[in-house]
Design a protein around this motif. Structure first.
Motif, PDB file in Angstrom:
ATOM      1  N   VAL A  56       0.813  -1.210   0.000  1.00 25.78           N
ATOM      2  CA  VAL A  56       0.000   0.000   0.000  1.00 25.78           C
ATOM      3  C   VAL A  56       0.852   1.269   0.000  1.00 25.78           C
ATOM      4  N   SER A  57       2.091   1.189   0.473  1.00 27.24           N
ATOM      5  CA  SER A  57       2.951   2.376   0.483  1.00 27.24           C
ATOM      6  C   SER A  57       3.376   2.788  -0.930  1.00 27.24           C
ATOM      7  N   ALA A  58       3.262   1.901  -1.904  1.00 26.25           N
ATOM      8  CA  ALA A  58       3.614   2.208  -3.286  1.00 26.25           C
ATOM      9  C   ALA A  58       2.371   2.312  -4.168  1.00 26.25           C
ATOM     10  N   MET A  59       1.232   2.686  -3.564  1.00 29.21           N
ATOM     11  CA  MET A  59      -0.026   2.757  -4.302  1.00 29.21           C
ATOM     12  C   MET A  59      -0.696   4.111  -4.105  1.00 29.21           C
ATOM     13  N   LYS A  60      -1.520   4.475  -5.092  1.00 35.10           N
ATOM     14  CA  LYS A  60      -2.338   5.692  -5.013  1.00 35.10           C
ATOM     15  C   LYS A  60      -3.691   5.387  -5.624  1.00 35.10           C
ATOM     16  N   ALA A  61      -4.663   6.198  -5.260  1.00 35.01           N
ATOM     17  CA  ALA A  61      -5.987   6.124  -5.870  1.00 35.01           C
ATOM     18  C   ALA A  61      -6.177   7.370  -6.724  1.00 35.01           C
ATOM     19  N   LEU A  62      -6.671   7.185  -7.933  1.00 37.45           N
ATOM     20  CA  LEU A  62      -6.967   8.302  -8.830  1.00 37.45           C
ATOM     21  C   LEU A  62      -8.477   8.374  -8.981  1.00 37.45           C
ATOM     22  N   ILE A  63      -9.076   9.475  -8.563  1.00 39.95           N
ATOM     23  CA  ILE A  63     -10.521   9.649  -8.638  1.00 39.95           C
ATOM     24  C   ILE A  63     -10.812  10.593  -9.797  1.00 39.95           C
ATOM     25  N   PHE A  64     -11.701  10.164 -10.684  1.00 36.78           N
ATOM     26  CA  PHE A  64     -11.985  10.952 -11.891  1.00 36.78           C
ATOM     27  C   PHE A  64     -13.439  10.786 -12.293  1.00 36.78           C
ATOM     28  N   GLY A  65     -13.902  11.675 -13.147  1.00 39.92           N
ATOM     29  CA  GLY A  65     -15.296  11.667 -13.570  1.00 39.92           C
ATOM     30  C   GLY A  65     -15.587  10.648 -14.647  1.00 39.92           C
ATOM     31  N   ASP A  66     -14.910  10.759 -15.755  1.00 40.92           N
ATOM     32  CA  ASP A  66     -15.160   9.844 -16.862  1.00 40.92           C
ATOM     33  C   ASP A  66     -13.876   9.695 -17.649  1.00 40.92           C
ATOM     34  N   GLY A  67     -13.581   8.495 -18.031  1.00 42.35           N
ATOM     35  CA  GLY A  67     -12.377   8.232 -18.801  1.00 42.35           C
ATOM     36  C   GLY A  67     -12.383   6.806 -19.297  1.00 42.35           C
ATOM     37  N   ASN A  68     -11.476   6.519 -20.185  1.00 43.45           N
ATOM     38  CA  ASN A  68     -11.417   5.210 -20.813  1.00 43.45           C
ATOM     39  C   ASN A  68     -10.265   4.385 -20.255  1.00 43.45           C
ATOM     40  N   ILE A  69      -9.835   4.646 -19.057  1.00 40.96           N
ATOM     41  CA  ILE A  69      -8.714   3.946 -18.449  1.00 40.96           C
ATOM     42  C   ILE A  69      -9.188   2.561 -17.996  1.00 40.96           C
ATOM     43  N   ALA A  70      -8.310   1.562 -18.086  1.00 42.12           N
ATOM     44  CA  ALA A  70      -8.686   0.187 -17.755  1.00 42.12           C
ATOM     45  C   ALA A  70      -7.566  -0.504 -16.991  1.00 42.12           C
ATOM     46  N   LYS A  71      -7.892  -1.633 -16.418  1.00 42.81           N
ATOM     47  CA  LYS A  71      -6.920  -2.419 -15.670  1.00 42.81           C
ATOM     48  C   LYS A  71      -5.783  -2.830 -16.599  1.00 42.81           C
ATOM     49  N   GLY A  72      -4.542  -2.661 -16.132  1.00 42.52           N
ATOM     50  CA  GLY A  72      -3.366  -3.005 -16.919  1.00 42.52           C
ATOM     51  C   GLY A  72      -2.754  -1.847 -17.688  1.00 42.52           C
ATOM     52  N   ASP A  73      -3.436  -0.710 -17.735  1.00 45.29           N
ATOM     53  CA  ASP A  73      -2.901   0.456 -18.436  1.00 45.29           C
ATOM     54  C   ASP A  73      -1.715   1.037 -17.672  1.00 45.29           C
ATOM     55  N   GLY A  74      -0.815   1.680 -18.398  1.00 40.33           N
ATOM     56  CA  GLY A  74       0.305   2.384 -17.793  1.00 40.33           C
ATOM     57  C   GLY A  74      -0.068   3.831 -17.541  1.00 40.33           C
ATOM     58  N   VAL A  75       0.438   4.406 -16.441  1.00 39.02           N
ATOM     59  CA  VAL A  75       0.079   5.775 -16.058  1.00 39.02           C
ATOM     60  C   VAL A  75       1.343   6.580 -15.800  1.00 39.02           C
ATOM     61  N   TRP A  76       1.369   7.791 -16.341  1.00 38.95           N
ATOM     62  CA  TRP A  76       2.407   8.772 -16.060  1.00 38.95           C
ATOM     63  C   TRP A  76       1.751   9.887 -15.262  1.00 38.95           C
ATOM     64  N   LEU A  77       2.196  10.105 -14.024  1.00 38.19           N
ATOM     65  CA  LEU A  77       1.656  11.192 -13.211  1.00 38.19           C
ATOM     66  C   LEU A  77       2.179  12.527 -13.713  1.00 38.19           C
ATOM     67  N   ASP A  78       1.615  13.606 -13.208  1.00 33.56           N
ATOM     68  CA  ASP A  78       1.974  14.957 -13.622  1.00 33.56           C
ATOM     69  C   ASP A  78       3.472  15.191 -13.437  1.00 33.56           C
ATOM     70  N   GLY A  79       4.164  15.550 -14.503  1.00 34.39           N
ATOM     71  CA  GLY A  79       5.593  15.844 -14.443  1.00 34.39           C
ATOM     72  C   GLY A  79       6.500  14.684 -14.810  1.00 34.39           C
ATOM     73  N   GLU A  80       5.994  13.470 -14.938  1.00 34.97           N
ATOM     74  CA  GLU A  80       6.829  12.324 -15.306  1.00 34.97           C
ATOM     75  C   GLU A  80       6.985  12.267 -16.823  1.00 34.97           C
ATOM     76  N   THR A  81       8.214  12.091 -17.286  1.00 37.27           N
ATOM     77  CA  THR A  81       8.478  12.124 -18.730  1.00 37.27           C
ATOM     78  C   THR A  81       9.168  10.868 -19.245  1.00 37.27           C
ATOM     79  N   ALA A  82       9.297   9.837 -18.431  1.00 34.66           N
ATOM     80  CA  ALA A  82       9.972   8.611 -18.862  1.00 34.66           C
ATOM     81  C   ALA A  82       9.206   7.957 -20.010  1.00 34.66           C
ATOM     82  N   SER A  83       9.915   7.184 -20.827  1.00 37.18           N
ATOM     83  CA  SER A  83       9.249   6.516 -21.949  1.00 37.18           C
ATOM     84  C   SER A  83       8.375   5.359 -21.469  1.00 37.18           C
ATOM     85  N   GLU A  84       8.784   4.681 -20.407  1.00 40.17           N
ATOM     86  CA  GLU A  84       7.987   3.615 -19.803  1.00 40.17           C
ATOM     87  C   GLU A  84       7.208   4.208 -18.624  1.00 40.17           C
ATOM     88  N   PRO A  85       5.956   3.804 -18.440  1.00 46.34           N
ATOM     89  CA  PRO A  85       5.185   4.348 -17.310  1.00 46.34           C
ATOM     90  C   PRO A  85       5.728   3.848 -15.977  1.00 46.34           C
TER      91      PRO A  85
END
Length: 107
Positions: A56-85
């Motif tokens: 749980v120390s390496a986890m976050k919850a993202l709360i949003f209204g509507d989006g097409n995100i699904a289980k297994g997708d890669g996420v880049w948080l604000d300011g991250e620019t790496a090629s791999e998520p």
């Protein structure tokens, strides 16, 4: 759940894709990045700690209204620019007024 608008961030996410190179090898990569406005929240409630333990120390919850995100997708948080998520979606909860994606830091 009400989101505090000053804490809303933009994140990028992409679906995992498989491509074949010129010699026939399967290469895993990431599709086209899409942007989503989310409210990031910590995963520090008692139930999450009981379910995931020390992870749980390496986890976050993202709360949003509507989006097409699904289980297994890669996420880049604000300011991250790496090629791999650096984050991966491990679950999606759908509620009447919002959705919640639980992401875990990829090591």
């Amino acid at each position: 759940m009400r989101r505090k608008e000053s804490l809303v961030q933009s994140v990028q996410y992409a679906k995992r894709t498989n491509t074949t190179n010129s010699i026939g090898e399967q290469i895993q990569g990431w599709g086209t990045k899409s942007t989503l406005s989310v409210f990031p929240a910590p995963m520090s409630d008692r139930l999450s700690v009981m379910m995931y333990g020390e992870r749980v120390s390496a986890m976050k919850a993202l709360i949003f209204g509507d989006g097409n995100i699904a289980k297994g997708d890669g996420v880049w948080l604000d300011g991250e620019t790496a090629s791999e998520p650096l984050w991966k979606v491990i679950s999606i909860d759908i509620w009447p007024m919002h959705r919640r994606a639980v992401i875990e830091r990829a090591l």
